[in-house]
Design a protein around this motif. Structure first.
Motif, PDB file in Angstrom:
ATOM      1  N   LEU A 246       0.797  -1.221   0.000  1.00  0.00           N
ATOM      2  CA  LEU A 246       0.000   0.000   0.000  1.00  0.00           C
ATOM      3  C   LEU A 246       0.835   1.279   0.000  1.00  0.00           C
ATOM      4  O   LEU A 246       0.270   2.363  -0.171  1.00  0.00           O
ATOM      5  N   ILE A 247       2.132   1.170   0.182  1.00  0.00           N
ATOM      6  CA  ILE A 247       2.929   2.398   0.240  1.00  0.00           C
ATOM      7  C   ILE A 247       3.865   2.554  -0.948  1.00  0.00           C
ATOM      8  O   ILE A 247       4.486   3.602  -1.108  1.00  0.00           O
ATOM      9  N   LEU A 248       3.959   1.533  -1.812  1.00  0.00           N
ATOM     10  CA  LEU A 248       4.883   1.624  -2.938  1.00  0.00           C
ATOM     11  C   LEU A 248       4.471   2.714  -3.928  1.00  0.00           C
ATOM     12  O   LEU A 248       5.280   3.552  -4.335  1.00  0.00           O
ATOM     13  N   GLU A 249       3.185   2.721  -4.316  1.00  0.00           N
ATOM     14  CA  GLU A 249       2.728   3.749  -5.263  1.00  0.00           C
ATOM     15  C   GLU A 249       2.769   5.150  -4.654  1.00  0.00           C
ATOM     16  O   GLU A 249       3.241   6.093  -5.304  1.00  0.00           O
ATOM     17  N   PRO A 250       2.276   5.350  -3.414  1.00  0.00           N
ATOM     18  CA  PRO A 250       2.445   6.681  -2.809  1.00  0.00           C
ATOM     19  C   PRO A 250       3.915   7.084  -2.678  1.00  0.00           C
ATOM     20  O   PRO A 250       4.257   8.265  -2.836  1.00  0.00           O
ATOM     21  N   PHE A 251       4.791   6.134  -2.382  1.00  0.00           N
ATOM     22  CA  PHE A 251       6.228   6.417  -2.306  1.00  0.00           C
ATOM     23  C   PHE A 251       6.751   6.927  -3.646  1.00  0.00           C
ATOM     24  O   PHE A 251       7.472   7.931  -3.711  1.00  0.00           O
ATOM     25  N   ALA A 252       6.374   6.249  -4.727  1.00  0.00           N
ATOM     26  CA  ALA A 252       6.819   6.679  -6.052  1.00  0.00           C
ATOM     27  C   ALA A 252       6.249   8.043  -6.415  1.00  0.00           C
ATOM     28  O   ALA A 252       6.924   8.860  -7.063  1.00  0.00           O
ATOM     29  N   GLY A 253       5.003   8.312  -5.989  1.00  0.00           N
ATOM     30  CA  GLY A 253       4.404   9.599  -6.303  1.00  0.00           C
ATOM     31  C   GLY A 253       5.000  10.734  -5.491  1.00  0.00           C
ATOM     32  O   GLY A 253       5.280  11.818  -6.024  1.00  0.00           O
ATOM     33  N   VAL A 255       7.989  10.793  -3.576  1.00  0.00           N
ATOM     34  CA  VAL A 255       9.436  10.936  -3.569  1.00  0.00           C
ATOM     35  C   VAL A 255      10.011  11.058  -4.979  1.00  0.00           C
ATOM     36  O   VAL A 255      10.958  11.810  -5.214  1.00  0.00           O
ATOM     37  N   PHE A 256       9.435  10.323  -5.934  1.00  0.00           N
ATOM     38  CA  PHE A 256       9.957  10.318  -7.305  1.00  0.00           C
ATOM     39  C   PHE A 256       9.131  11.168  -8.267  1.00  0.00           C
ATOM     40  O   PHE A 256       9.473  11.293  -9.430  1.00  0.00           O
ATOM     41  N   GLY A 257       8.003  11.720  -7.801  1.00  0.00           N
ATOM     42  CA  GLY A 257       7.197  12.595  -8.639  1.00  0.00           C
ATOM     43  C   GLY A 257       6.412  11.887  -9.717  1.00  0.00           C
ATOM     44  O   GLY A 257       6.034  12.512 -10.711  1.00  0.00           O
ATOM     45  N   ALA A 314      15.031   5.572  -1.169  1.00  0.00           N
ATOM     46  CA  ALA A 314      14.520   6.672  -0.356  1.00  0.00           C
ATOM     47  C   ALA A 314      15.628   7.648   0.018  1.00  0.00           C
ATOM     48  O   ALA A 314      15.396   8.858   0.123  1.00  0.00           O
ATOM     49  N   ALA A 315      16.845   7.129   0.187  1.00  0.00           N
ATOM     50  CA  ALA A 315      17.968   7.994   0.554  1.00  0.00           C
ATOM     51  C   ALA A 315      18.545   8.734  -0.651  1.00  0.00           C
ATOM     52  O   ALA A 315      18.887   9.910  -0.569  1.00  0.00           O
ATOM     53  N   VAL A 316      18.625   8.045  -1.809  1.00  0.00           N
ATOM     54  CA  VAL A 316      19.245   8.624  -3.001  1.00  0.00           C
ATOM     55  C   VAL A 316      18.294   9.537  -3.753  1.00  0.00           C
ATOM     56  O   VAL A 316      18.677  10.588  -4.265  1.00  0.00           O
ATOM     57  N   GLY A 317      16.993   9.120  -3.862  1.00  0.00           N
ATOM     58  CA  GLY A 317      16.020   9.926  -4.587  1.00  0.00           C
ATOM     59  C   GLY A 317      15.896   9.528  -6.048  1.00  0.00           C
ATOM     60  O   GLY A 317      16.191   8.379  -6.414  1.00  0.00           O
ATOM     61  N   PRO A 318      15.462  10.440  -6.914  1.00  0.00           N
ATOM     62  CA  PRO A 318      15.173  10.121  -8.318  1.00  0.00           C
ATOM     63  C   PRO A 318      16.338   9.521  -9.095  1.00  0.00           C
ATOM     64  O   PRO A 318      16.119   8.913 -10.152  1.00  0.00           O
ATOM     65  N   ALA A 319      17.563   9.670  -8.628  1.00  0.00           N
ATOM     66  CA  ALA A 319      18.708   9.087  -9.336  1.00  0.00           C
ATOM     67  C   ALA A 319      18.735   7.566  -9.204  1.00  0.00           C
ATOM     68  O   ALA A 319      19.423   6.893  -9.981  1.00  0.00           O
ATOM     69  N   TRP A 320      18.016   7.016  -8.255  1.00  0.00           N
ATOM     70  CA  TRP A 320      18.013   5.566  -8.054  1.00  0.00           C
ATOM     71  C   TRP A 320      17.201   4.872  -9.151  1.00  0.00           C
ATOM     72  O   TRP A 320      16.137   5.357  -9.527  1.00  0.00           O
ATOM     73  N   PRO A 321      17.656   3.709  -9.660  1.00  0.00           N
ATOM     74  CA  PRO A 321      16.892   2.956 -10.684  1.00  0.00           C
ATOM     75  C   PRO A 321      15.676   2.274 -10.063  1.00  0.00           C
ATOM     76  O   PRO A 321      15.700   1.068  -9.773  1.00  0.00           O
ATOM     77  N   LEU A 322      14.617   3.040  -9.853  1.00  0.00           N
ATOM     78  CA  LEU A 322      13.458   2.529  -9.128  1.00  0.00           C
ATOM     79  C   LEU A 322      12.759   1.400  -9.874  1.00  0.00           C
ATOM     80  O   LEU A 322      12.387   0.388  -9.275  1.00  0.00           O
ATOM     81  N   LEU A 393       9.428  12.878   4.034  1.00  0.00           N
ATOM     82  CA  LEU A 393       8.764  11.755   3.380  1.00  0.00           C
ATOM     83  C   LEU A 393       9.710  10.593   3.108  1.00  0.00           C
ATOM     84  O   LEU A 393       9.406   9.437   3.432  1.00  0.00           O
ATOM     85  N   ALA A 394      10.847  10.871   2.480  1.00  0.00           N
ATOM     86  CA  ALA A 394      11.744   9.797   2.049  1.00  0.00           C
ATOM     87  C   ALA A 394      12.234   8.946   3.219  1.00  0.00           C
ATOM     88  O   ALA A 394      12.144   7.707   3.168  1.00  0.00           O
ATOM     89  N   PRO A 395      12.751   9.530   4.311  1.00  0.00           N
ATOM     90  CA  PRO A 395      13.181   8.691   5.437  1.00  0.00           C
ATOM     91  C   PRO A 395      12.030   7.904   6.061  1.00  0.00           C
ATOM     92  O   PRO A 395      12.236   6.792   6.554  1.00  0.00           O
ATOM     93  N   ALA A 396      10.824   8.478   6.046  1.00  0.00           N
ATOM     94  CA  ALA A 396       9.677   7.775   6.622  1.00  0.00           C
ATOM     95  C   ALA A 396       9.381   6.500   5.844  1.00  0.00           C
ATOM     96  O   ALA A 396       9.209   5.413   6.417  1.00  0.00           O
TER      97      ALA A 396
END
Length: 433
Positions: A246-253, A255-257, A314-322, A393-396
């Motif tokens: 339940l948190i993967l899609e909100p995480f992508a929205g 943290v990754f936009g 979550a630590a690296v941000g958009p540069a990570w190959p999500l 958000l990201a650390p959470a």
């Protein structure tokens, strides 16, 4: 000649399972994302709704017991699909309504998710009992693998197509897409079940147990030590799996936009990874590469590593190959789950009582409890971590992914105590003629 269902009939049941998955994937992933990001609701709200639909599924053992006492399963499955389709359509309508009237929309959502839970419990449990009873023993494991793969394919295809259909997003488009998927899924299931049971004898005469009270049947199943151990593993592994769902899609929205369509396609990519992992594990079984127990434990450990990658994301941000990370997470989940299915089908048919319905109901209830706790716990933990970390958000999200990784490590340990190595892979191999 082997009595019972042939591969054509088994494939038709796979279509029914795919139809169930098509409705569920939209209500538990896409609607969840819309509530958290577009409607700015706390993640706990969709977590509670999804948890409610799993809590309702505690009736699975009772449904399974009812199936054990009767010959025809089709009415149970059709009725469950009708309730599920109605719940899926109402859930989309409720989400759209929340944009203008929060209270009435939430009230309708509660009703919708209750219906979804009832529909999944009735249709899903009855379908598995039908497989166990109408498929001869040599074909049961292959049949379970085929049906499960078709369900995952339904997840992936629906998420991908619906993600594109939702762009550009609007509440009206959401209702149209979800209602269309629900109606189409019900029609597919109805056609697949048409006269399926007519004239097909049970593969084993005398397999049905004599009528007895539900509590007595449940106590008999729970007295089986191996069934109890497997129940504990199902609970632990599904708790680890569901907490990220339940948190993967909100995480992508957040943290990754990612937009609504992008996060829905990300969910489809994850389910595509699950499909790949299942096929890989089934191929390994055909070639006798490792035991069922090793693949179950290894899949859990690989899932823990993939979740560690999400902590890094979550630590690296958009540069990570999500996207590759999410695909690998799905593949690891698929590998351990197909091995667990092999154990499930063996244990369901074991014992002279032949109460496959109650056994599957118990494991389904364990999974439902785990998913309810995992969904609510994962969402609540992300909200709590966000509050403790001052809105970061990201650390959470990263802290929740880390906790899930630990759960998967625990599940790997439990897996080594569940399935003995004897003839493991013949139980999880892909269908053969």
């Amino acid at each position: 000649m082997t009595a019972g269902f042939g591969w054509g009939a088994i494939a038709r049941l796979g279509l029914v399972q795919a139809a169930i998955g098509a409705i569920v994937v939209l209500t538990t992933s896409t609607l969840n994302r819309l509530m958290v990001v577009e409607l700015a609701l706390p993640a706990l709200v969709p977590g509670l709704l999804v948890g409610l639909h799993y809590a309702v599924q505690l009736m699975r053992p009772r449904v399974g017991h009812g199936c054990d006492q009767r010959v025809r399963r089709t009415p149970w499955i059709v009725g469950g699909m009708a309730v599920l389709a109605a719940g899926g359509s109402l859930a989309a309508l409720a989400t759209a309504w929340m944009a203008t009237q929060r209270g009435p929309g939430l009230a309708l959502a509660v009703l919708a998710f209750v219906l979804i839970g009832l529909g999944v419990a009735a249709a899903g449990t009855s379908l598995l009992v039908l497989l166990a009873e109408r498929v001869a023993a040599p074909r049961r494991a292959g049949a379970a693998t085929l049906v499960w793969l078709m369900m995952i394919a339904g997840f992936a295809v629906t998420a991908g197509l619906a993600g594109r259909a939702l762009e550009p997003y609007s509440p009206l488009r959401l209702v149209q897409v979800c209602t269309g998927v629900s109606l189409a899924a019900f029609c597919v299931a109805l056609l697949a079940l048409w006269r399926l049971e007519d004239g097909t004898p049970l593969p084993e005469a005398g397999a049905r147990p004599p009528p007895q009270p539900f509590r007595q049947a449940l106590a008999g199943v729970w007295a089986d030590a191996e069934a109890r151990r497997f129940t504990v593993f199902v609970f632990a592994s599904m708790l680890a799996f569901s907490a990220q769902d339940l948190i993967l899609e909100p995480f992508a929205g957040a943290v990754f936009g990612y937009g609504p369509g992008e996060t829905t396609r990300l969910s489809g990519l994850q389910h595509g990874g699950v499909l790949t992992g299942m096929l890989l594990a089934a191929f390994a079984g055909r070639r006798h590469f490792g035991s069922l127990r090793a693949w179950t434990a290894g899949g859990c450990l690989a899932s823990a590593l993939a979740l560690g990658g999400l902590v890094a994301a979550a630590a690296v941000g958009p540069a990570w190959p999500l996207r590759p990370n999410v695909f690998l997470l799905g593949a690891a989940n698929g590998a351990f789950s197909i091995a667990a299915i092999g154990s499930m089908m063996r244990l369901a048919g074991e014992g002279s009582d032949a109460r496959a319905g109650v056994r599957m109901g118990v494991w389904g209830a364990a999974q439902a409890i785990a998913f309810a706790l995992g969904g609510v716990g994962g969402a609540a933990a992300s909200d709590l971590a966000r509050w403790l970390l001052g809105g970061a958000l990201a650390p959470a999200y990263g802290s929740v992914f880390a906790a899930e990784a630990v759960l998967f490590v625990v599940s790997a340990v439990l897996a080594t105590q569940v399935a003995p190595a004897r003839r493991d892979w013949r139980l999880a191999a892909a269908p053969s003629h």
